[in-house]
Design a protein around this motif. Structure first.
Motif, PDB file in Angstrom:
ATOM      1  N   GLY A   1     -15.139 -85.104 -80.257  1.00  0.00           N
ATOM      2  CA  GLY A   1     -16.026 -84.309 -79.435  1.00  0.00           C
ATOM      3  C   GLY A   1     -15.379 -83.923 -78.117  1.00  0.00           C
ATOM      4  O   GLY A   1     -14.192 -84.167 -77.873  1.00  0.00           O
ATOM      5  N   ARG A   2     -16.199 -83.307 -77.265  1.00  0.00           N
ATOM      6  CA  ARG A   2     -15.737 -82.830 -75.956  1.00  0.00           C
ATOM      7  C   ARG A   2     -15.976 -83.905 -74.902  1.00  0.00           C
ATOM      8  O   ARG A   2     -17.020 -84.543 -74.891  1.00  0.00           O
ATOM      9  N   TYR A   3     -14.966 -84.087 -74.028  1.00  0.00           N
ATOM     10  CA  TYR A   3     -15.066 -85.106 -72.981  1.00  0.00           C
ATOM     11  C   TYR A   3     -14.501 -84.539 -71.675  1.00  0.00           C
ATOM     12  O   TYR A   3     -13.420 -84.876 -71.228  1.00  0.00           O
ATOM     13  N   ASP A   4     -15.281 -83.676 -71.033  1.00  0.00           N
ATOM     14  CA  ASP A   4     -14.804 -82.941 -69.861  1.00  0.00           C
ATOM     15  C   ASP A   4     -14.665 -83.788 -68.605  1.00  0.00           C
ATOM     16  O   ASP A   4     -14.068 -83.337 -67.623  1.00  0.00           O
ATOM     17  N   ASP A   5     -15.198 -85.001 -68.585  1.00  0.00           N
ATOM     18  CA  ASP A   5     -15.181 -85.809 -67.361  1.00  0.00           C
ATOM     19  C   ASP A   5     -14.177 -86.957 -67.398  1.00  0.00           C
ATOM     20  O   ASP A   5     -14.025 -87.680 -66.411  1.00  0.00           O
ATOM     21  N   LEU A   6     -13.484 -87.147 -68.509  1.00  0.00           N
ATOM     22  CA  LEU A   6     -12.649 -88.339 -68.642  1.00  0.00           C
ATOM     23  C   LEU A   6     -11.427 -88.285 -67.735  1.00  0.00           C
ATOM     24  O   LEU A   6     -11.095 -89.263 -67.062  1.00  0.00           O
TER      25      LEU A   6
END
Length: 500
Positions: free
Chosen positions: A342-347
């Motif tokens: 999935g998408r993890y824009d804050d990691l």
């Protein structure tokens, strides 16, 4: 005779495996390598480049994304170094990637596309088929905000499964969006942006993530007061009231409505901006994969997919096998998810302070391999080496020369290095090694410039068909004499017979 002093006797450790761990033999390892090569070819075709990161990282770099966040070694295996800093074995390959990108941000071509494979560790309760160490194979795109990057991950997942021999119609890539679920949570009073509601939000996510294993009833218990499993262990629930539980279940069960899933979800997030944004992204993914030729029989929207890890921020996806199979006792087996992402824009932002969009997909190699074995689709293990036997201890240099002749022709071969006194044990050894051929040269063969090639695979088949000992001796199945000069050619003929 003096008695042995028990106190002075050496204390020997017990030969035992840690709980939740396992040893892996050569046949399974070779099978795993064959699978990894097929997956690697797909990832390379999509333009991803290899990267390897360490097995352990500083615990704060991995982040607290697993259960029981009050102590640093909950959910992960941790230890302290000489400076008393906490280090942890990686629980996945994505968190180390975020650290790598943050550390090398200025030098990377962005979007940065990488793949990585290796073992990961989870300090969780082990169970049947559930190990604390397993292998993952990831592909990630960092620095691409476009939803097209998420659509590409879904297509890559489909192509990887097909490369492993799973035909269309026997797998599906399910797609959802965390933003839609956050919209549903907002509608029942759980603020997805509030630190105070973070624990309750994650409890709901992990409950929904168990839908395929526990069913709606089990999920409802975890959304409410909690659930006691078969072993008697109790898992505390999210504490939602009955109307909130009904709304969450209505959301996740909308996946059964097929093409109408998004229409069924829309009323649940009416007037909630983040939920509407998630629906728009799902519609865009649907349009992109359809345009690329990936229909709903391969990639479909399914609101029951949430993924258990906390760091996902947008689209999430799971690869599921649809093949019907039974275990050794004849019980039906449900494989469930064999990969996801999935998408993890804050990691990465945890390190840099600025948003760095990212998305990825991970194959659960160990689980997928077990599933392929159960349905007979796993790669066949490679045969063992050709074994050159020893008939005369004084002629070991001559036998070693035969071995080297085979090796120089790129044929796996080994000299029998045990006690050659009993020839039968040499053939037993060759059988245990999975050797396809045994090379035999006694005095008569050496004087004639010949060797005997014993086809052990064909011999085993013939032995199973012959019941009379006299018939066996007369048949001498799968055994031929060839000129020593033709050793390589004749060995290759036999090997080809069993690989075609």
């Amino acid at each position: 005779m003096a008695k042995t002093d028990k106190k002075s006797a050496p204390q020997r450790p017990n030969a035992r495996l840690p709980k939740g761990m396992r040893d892996i033999g050569p046949a399974e390892l070779r099978q795993t390598q064959a699978m990894l090569e097929k997956i690697r070819a797909v990832y390379e075709r999509y333009g991803f480049e290899p990267l390897e990161t360490p097995a352990f990282e500083y615990t704060d770099a991995l982040g607290k994304f697993l259960p029981d966040q009050d102590r640093p070694n909950a959910g992960v295996f941790s230890f302290q170094d000489e400076d008393e800093d906490w280090l942890s074995l990686r629980y996945d390959l994505t968190a180390p990637l975020a650290r790598y990108v943050a550390q090398n941000f200025q030098d990377l071509a962005k979007p940065f596309r990488r793949y990585a494979t290796g073992p990961v560790w989870r300090n969780e309760k082990p169970g049947p088929g559930r190990f604390r160490q397993f292998t993952q194979f990831d592909a990630d795109t960092v620095g691409a905000e476009s939803i097209a990057a998420d659509a590409e991950m879904c297509m890559l997942a489909a192509d990887a499964l097909e490369a492993l021999g799973i035909p269309r119609g026997q797998y599906v890539i399910k797609v959802n969006n965390r933003k839609v679920l956050d919209g549903v949570l907002s509608s029942i009073g759980i603020d997805p942006t509030s630190a105070a509601d973070s624990a309750k939000r994650m409890t709901v996510l992990r409950a929904v993530d168990k839908l395929d294993r526990l069913g709606p009833g089990g999920v409802a218990e975890l959304l409410g007061k909690g659930r006691k499993d078969e072993s008697g262990d109790f898992t505390k629930g999210a504490g939602l009231d009955s109307s909130s539980i009904e709304k969450v279940l209505a959301f996740v069960e909308s996946g059964t409505k097929g093409d109408a899933a998004l229409d069924a979800v829309a009323p649940l997030v009416t007037g909630i901006e983040i939920g509407a944004q998630g629906l728009d992204e799902l519609r865009e993914i649907g349009a992109l994969v359809t345009a690329a030729g990936y229909g709903p029989d391969r990639i479909k929207i399914d609101p029951s997919v949430v993924r258990g890890l906390e760091y996902y921020t947008g689209p999430v996806f799971e690869a599921e096998l649809l093949i019907e199979a039974k275990d050794e006792k004849g019980n039906p087996v449900r494989f469930g998810s064999v990969g996801g992402g999935g998408r993890y824009d804050d990691l990465v932002a945890r390190f840099t302070g600025q948003k760095v969009p990212a998305t990825g997909f991970s194959v659960g190699v160990s689980r997928l391999q077990a599933a392929l074995n159960l349905i007979g689709r796993a790669p066949k293990p490679a045969p063992g080496p050709v074994v050159v036997t020893v008939m005369d201890r004084d002629r070991i240099p001559d036998y070693q020369k035969l071995v080297q002749t085979l090796r120089e022709a790129d044929i796996r071969a080994e000299l029998y290095l045990g006690n050659p006194k009993k020839f039968g044990r040499q053939l037993e050894y060759a059988d245990k090694r999975g050797a396809p051929i045994a090379v035999i040269q006694g005095t008569n063969e050496r004087e004639a410039g010949e060797v005997i090639l014993k086809d052990l695979i064909e011999g085993a088949k013939a032995a199973a068909a012959i019941t009379d000992n006299k018939e066996w001796k007369e048949a001498r199945p799968a055994q031929v004499s060839v000129k020593e000069a033709d050793l390589v050619v004749e060995v290759r003929k036999i090997l080809a017979r069993h690989t075609d």
